[in-house]
Design a protein around this motif. Structure first.
Motif, PDB file in Angstrom:
ATOM      1  N   LEU A 128       6.545  -5.350  -4.936  1.00  0.00           N
ATOM      2  CA  LEU A 128       7.536  -5.019  -3.264  1.00  0.00           C
ATOM      3  C   LEU A 128       6.602  -5.870  -2.451  1.00  0.00           C
ATOM      4  O   LEU A 128       5.476  -6.579  -2.381  1.00  0.00           O
ATOM      5  N   PRO A 129       7.876  -6.280  -0.996  1.00  0.00           N
ATOM      6  CA  PRO A 129       7.001  -7.692   0.153  1.00  0.00           C
ATOM      7  C   PRO A 129       5.853  -7.014   0.685  1.00  0.00           C
ATOM      8  O   PRO A 129       5.365  -7.552   1.297  1.00  0.00           O
ATOM      9  N   ASP A 180       5.440  -0.431   2.760  1.00  0.00           N
ATOM     10  CA  ASP A 180       6.417   0.277   2.448  1.00  0.00           C
ATOM     11  C   ASP A 180       7.663  -0.598   2.944  1.00  0.00           C
ATOM     12  O   ASP A 180       8.955  -0.236   3.333  1.00  0.00           O
ATOM     13  N   SER A 181       7.785  -1.260   1.979  1.00  0.00           N
ATOM     14  CA  SER A 181       9.424  -2.114   1.399  1.00  0.00           C
ATOM     15  C   SER A 181      10.124  -0.809   1.466  1.00  0.00           C
ATOM     16  O   SER A 181       9.724  -0.238   0.401  1.00  0.00           O
ATOM     17  N   ASN A 186       9.116   4.837  -2.432  1.00  0.00           N
ATOM     18  CA  ASN A 186       9.601   3.035  -1.817  1.00  0.00           C
ATOM     19  C   ASN A 186      11.217   3.848  -2.452  1.00  0.00           C
ATOM     20  O   ASN A 186      11.825   3.136  -0.693  1.00  0.00           O
ATOM     21  N   ALA A 206      11.288   4.373   1.966  1.00  0.00           N
ATOM     22  CA  ALA A 206      12.131   3.031   2.766  1.00  0.00           C
ATOM     23  C   ALA A 206      13.703   2.886   2.156  1.00  0.00           C
ATOM     24  O   ALA A 206      14.267   2.103   2.647  1.00  0.00           O
ATOM     25  N   ARG A 237      17.038  -2.233  -1.185  1.00  0.00           N
ATOM     26  CA  ARG A 237      17.761  -3.150  -0.883  1.00  0.00           C
ATOM     27  C   ARG A 237      18.945  -3.944  -2.345  1.00  0.00           C
ATOM     28  O   ARG A 237      17.804  -4.455  -3.337  1.00  0.00           O
ATOM     29  N   LYS A 254      19.765  -0.852   2.343  1.00  0.00           N
ATOM     30  CA  LYS A 254      18.639  -1.418   3.510  1.00  0.00           C
ATOM     31  C   LYS A 254      19.511  -2.844   3.505  1.00  0.00           C
ATOM     32  O   LYS A 254      18.427  -3.732   4.133  1.00  0.00           O
TER      33      LYS A 254
END
Length: 308
Positions: free
Chosen positions: A107-108, A111-112, A150, A154, A157, A194
């Motif tokens: 993950l980037p 909390d991505s 996540n 979050a 995507r 997202k």
């Protein structure tokens, strides 16, 4: 399955964006369980981790959770073609091995959103049906939701890589099927979308893209990005270090990522087996039974479900 404690970063995001209060969670879960016990038509999974996914997907609005749970299980019964390929079927393994859906392990930021790459051009539309493809990806999405915090906090995507996608692929997506997919993913699933990032868009994509936009709400329409072959533009949103080597990144190979996911599906074997028994019995629904036309009415916009 009890509720996993969140990392500090995700707990803060859940508090700020989703109204999550750990002190109230047990009470909220019990409220939903009590409500489900009084619904004669719904057969639903009631373990804490799964119901917490729905609470998060509805920002802890208990009334929205009830609506979403009812719709979620209603669609499983009303549109069984979206879920017909079992995780133990040879066809599931065959489609999985095409590497159509790649769930990135990195993950980037802590909390991505969870990031996946979908590659419909990897399947032969003369050999496979899009509903069978959707069955496999829907099964993987269920695992993502319950397995990865996540995903539930979050959101998701997606990178839609249309390399190799042809008109034959697009023609499999009938307007009715697209409506079913949109109702399931946007209205019924406890999923926070997202963003969709489109790569390698083929000729004729514009027509398909405009139809998809028409099925989405305003919030989701604003999260569509078309990069075509401009990978540098994609990297501004999704950094190279989490992308697979095949996409110019350093996040491992697609084969390595898929091997890890094959193990995860095996790990969830009994959970997925149990999941197939849930749905609704319309003959027991208080009031008027719901039909596929009620849910996905071919003309006009979707009709709203009526909830008691």
């Amino acid at each position: 399955m009890s509720v996993r404690p969140l990392s500090a970063e995700l707990a803060e995001k859940a508090r700020v964006e989703l109204n999550e209060d750990p002190k109230r969670l047990t009470e909220d879960l019990q409220h939903i369980k009590n409500w489900l016990a009084k619904q004669p038509h719904i057969r639903a999974r009631t373990d804490d981790q799964w119901l917490t996914v729905f609470l998060r997907g509805c920002k802890f609005s208990l009334e929205r959770v009830k609506e979403k749970l009812d719709l979620y299980y209603t669609i499983h019964t009303a549109a069984p073609e979206l879920f017909r390929v079992k995780h133990t079927d040879p066809l599931f393994e065959e489609i999985f091995n095409l590497k159509l859906l790649i769930v990135l392990p990195k993950l980037p930021a802590p909390d991505s959103p969870l990031i996946s790459i979908f590659r419909p051009g990897m399947y032969d539309p003369q050999k496979y049906n899009i509903t069978d493809i959707m069955s496999v990806t829907n099964t993987m999405q269920k695992i993502m939701l319950v397995d990865n915090d996540n995903a539930s906090v979050a959101g998701f995507r997606f990178i839609m890589d249309l390399e190799g996608a042809s008109m034959a692929h697009f023609l499999q997506m009938s307007p009715t099927l697209m409506k079913k997919g949109a109702v399931y993913s946007q209205d019924a699933s406890p999923v926070r979308m997202k963003g969709f990032h489109y790569l390698n868009t083929p000729p004729g994509f514009e027509t398909f893209f405009n139809f998809i936009k028409g099925l989405l709400n305003e919030k989701n329409r604003s999260r569509l990005y078309v990069h075509n072959k401009n990978y540098e533009e994609l990297y501004k949103y999704i950094p190279k270090d989490i992308l697979p080597i095949e996409y110019g990144g350093t996040g491992g190979t697609i084969d390595e990522i898929m091997d890890s996911w094959r193990r995860k599906i095996q790990e969830y074997n009994s959970w997925l087996e149990e999941d197939r028994k849930y749905g609704v019995d319309e003959s027991k629904r208080p009031g008027k039974p719901k039909t596929a036309e009620d849910l996905f009415g071919v003309e006009g916009s979707f009709r709203q479900l009526e909830f008691d």
